[in-house]
Design an enzyme around this catalytic site. Structure first.
Site: not given
Ligand code: UDX
Ligand code: ADP
Length: 480
Positions: A38, A160, A217, A219-220, A222, A272
């Site tokens: 990574r 997002a 938690l 906000a997500n 809702f 999320c």
């Molecule tokens: C979400 C929150 O929006 C963000 O604030 C938080 O930090 C992380 O979780 P994300 O999961 O990246 O972000 O994308 P988001 O745009 O929220 O979409 C989530 C899912 O809902 C997707 O699968 C999207 O396609 C779906 N969606 C979204 C719908 O089906 N309908 C909509 O109207 C909006």
């Molecule tokens: P997010 O979507 O929350 O950013 P990801 O899975 O994309 O989550 O990223 C989390 C990252 O944290 C991964 O790349 C993983 O390797 C790293 N990670 C997990 N535990 C540790 C740790 N103890 N030290 C350093 N990196 C870590």
């Protein structure tokens, strides 16, 4: 020079730190991760995540005040502020399995911070964690501190995927929670000053620790609830002849409700929503609030119902069997403009079709074959563990093939399913696709992005979520 270190170079840590480095040239930012591939990718021309605008920023700052490294301990030791952005998957075994957050990665990061620190630090929770995690982390740090002072802050990220950079540039708000003590206030102020380099002060909200943790938690939950609400309506629309897009528009023009996040779909995905709601449900149960837990659980149940309903529509329309029929899947990512497949509805839809013995042919502009095979062979809840802890060579699902072209994927297919709203799917040559398909040719639009009238003119039998049904589909009700 203020030094920031972020543990976890993922979807949250990478883009957030890149934007902090860009907006705060006087701050040195190191992003560290235990995953060597990574970090190598972050230091290469092929970044490990696809996010519009990200590459430009990384190129501008990398090597100047933005560094990616696997030397976790060195950068943590040198930092004034340590963000922790490691993954918090759902527990797969033991107490709270299938619901509670697995804080193993968080705990080991906290122990490591305590171990290597030689100066006072602010430790910032960036990954979404259950309420009261800060308290647990605080205990680990305090009991291992050797006299060093740590202040814990909760600074949940609301970006997002797909729009991460614009979300980070113009956040609706930045939320910082801290201890309500003089040291706590000082730590909050220090972090506030970092964001104040580009975020107006009145958009930086400060709260106590637990409010910040719970707000994320909430906000997500809702947001997910809005999608489940409109998806529940979509089922009723199909039964009554109403059109869910019209209903959502009419409802959303009420300024108290608002127009955003009301697109009916095959279901929400992403790392999320489901995880955070399961977490919320678990916290409610642990706090003796079963009614509140049940209420939020329903948001996930409707999401599962919507995915099942979609599969059942496909199977029932195609004479109640898809056995050995080729079904083309357009889009596998959980939304457009990302290559992320965590909890994508495509996994459940594909597994549902495979359960009915379909042959599946998948095209997504950003998702690799390896990732798709891994997703389709992985157990529920294993998806959010770091790649290096997942099985190295996933068993290939033989009825699945992955193509690098929509026309190739749909050739000789009996049906096409659109599962991600990629813009390019709107402008495909559907006449050409129709000509190369088996007849009758079906299209199931799980994102309501296609021009249905045009498709019907070409000769397709079309299903769109929450829209008046084709006569064909009316005669073949989906049994759920
Ligand atoms: C979400 C929150 O929006 C963000 O604030 C938080 O930090 C992380 O979780 P994300 O999961 O990246 O972000 O994308 P988001 O745009 O929220 O979409 C989530 C899912 O809902 C997707 O699968 C999207 O396609 C779906 N969606 C979204 C719908 O089906 N309908 C909509 O109207 C909006
Ligand atoms: P997010 O979507 O929350 O950013 P990801 O899975 O994309 O989550 O990223 C989390 C990252 O944290 C991964 O790349 C993983 O390797 C790293 N990670 C997990 N535990 C540790 C740790 N103890 N030290 C350093 N990196 C870590």
């Amino acid at each position: 020079m203020v030094k920031i270190c972020c543990i976890g170079a993922g979807y949250v840590g990478g883009p957030t730190m890149a934007v902090i480095a860009l907006k705060c040239p006087h701050v040195e930012v190191a992003v560290v991760d235990i995953s060597v591939p990574r970090i190598n990718a972050w230091n290469s021309d092929q970044l490990p995540i696809y996010e519009p605008g990200l590459e430009d920023i990384v190129k501008q700052c990398r090597g100047k005040n933005l560094f990616f490294s696997t030397d976790v301990e060195k950068h943590v030791r040198e930092a004034d502020i340590v963000f922790v952005s490691v993954n918090t998957p759902t527990k797969t075994t033991g107490l709270g399995a299938g619901k509670a957050a697995d804080l193993t990665y968080w705990e080991s990061a906290a122990r490591m911070i305590a171990d290597v620190s030689v100066s006072d630090k602010i430790v910032v929770e960036k990954s979404t964690v259950p309420v009261k995690t800060a308290e647990a982390i605080e205990k680990i740090l305090m009991h291992n501190s050797k006299g060093i002072k740590f202040q814990i802050l909760s600074n949940p990220e609301f970006l997002a995927e797909g729009t991460a950079i614009t979300d980070l540039f113009n956040p609706d708000r930045v939320l910082i929670g801290g201890r309500e003590t003089p040291e706590g206030f000082k730590a909050v102020q220090t972090l506030k000053e970092v964001y104040a380099n580009w975020v107006p002060e009145n958009q930086i909200i400060t709260t106590n620790l637990w409010s910040a943790e719970l707000s994320k938690l909430a906000a997500n939950a809702f947001l997910a609830q809005r999608i489940s609400s409109v998806n529940a309506m979509s089922a009723l629309c199909e039964s009554t002849g109403a059109d869910v897009t019209q209903v959502a528009y009419a409802v959303g023009t009420d300024s108290r409700i608002g127009p955003k996040f009301l697109n009916a779909s095959v279901g929400f995905g992403g790392s999320c929503f489901q995880k955070d709601i399961l977490n919320l449900v678990y916290i409610c149960q642990c706090n003796g609030l079963p009614e509140v837990a049940e209420y939020w659980k329903q948001v996930i149940k409707i999401n599962d119902y919507q995915k099942n309903r979609f599969v059942n529509r496909i199977v029932s329309s195609m004479f109640n069997t898809v056995s050995n029929k080729k079904v083309a899947i357009l889009g596998f990512a959980f939304k457009k403009d990302t290559g992320d497949t965590r909890e994508t509805p495509a996994i459940d839809v594909c597994k549902g079709l495979l359960g009915d013995k379909a042959q599946i042919s998948i095209y997504d502009p950003q998702v690799t074959e390896d990732q798709i095979q891994r997703d389709l062979s992985m157990k529920k809840f294993d998806w959010d563990h770091p790649l290096h802890l997942q099985p190295m060579s996933p068993t290939t699902v033989k009825q699945v093939s992955v193509k690098w072209d929509a026309y190739e994927a749909t050739k000789d297919a009996h049906a096409v399913c659109v599962l991600t709203e990629w813009d390019e799917f709107k402008s495909l040559d559907y006449q050409k696709i129709f000509d190369n398909m088996q007849k009758p040719a079906f299209i199931f639009d799980g994102r309501n992005v296609l021009n249905v009238d045009k498709l019907r003119e070409i000769g397709f039998i079309v299903y769109s979520i929450g829209k008046p049904l084709d006569a064909w589909l009316k005669d073949m009700p989906a049994f759920v």
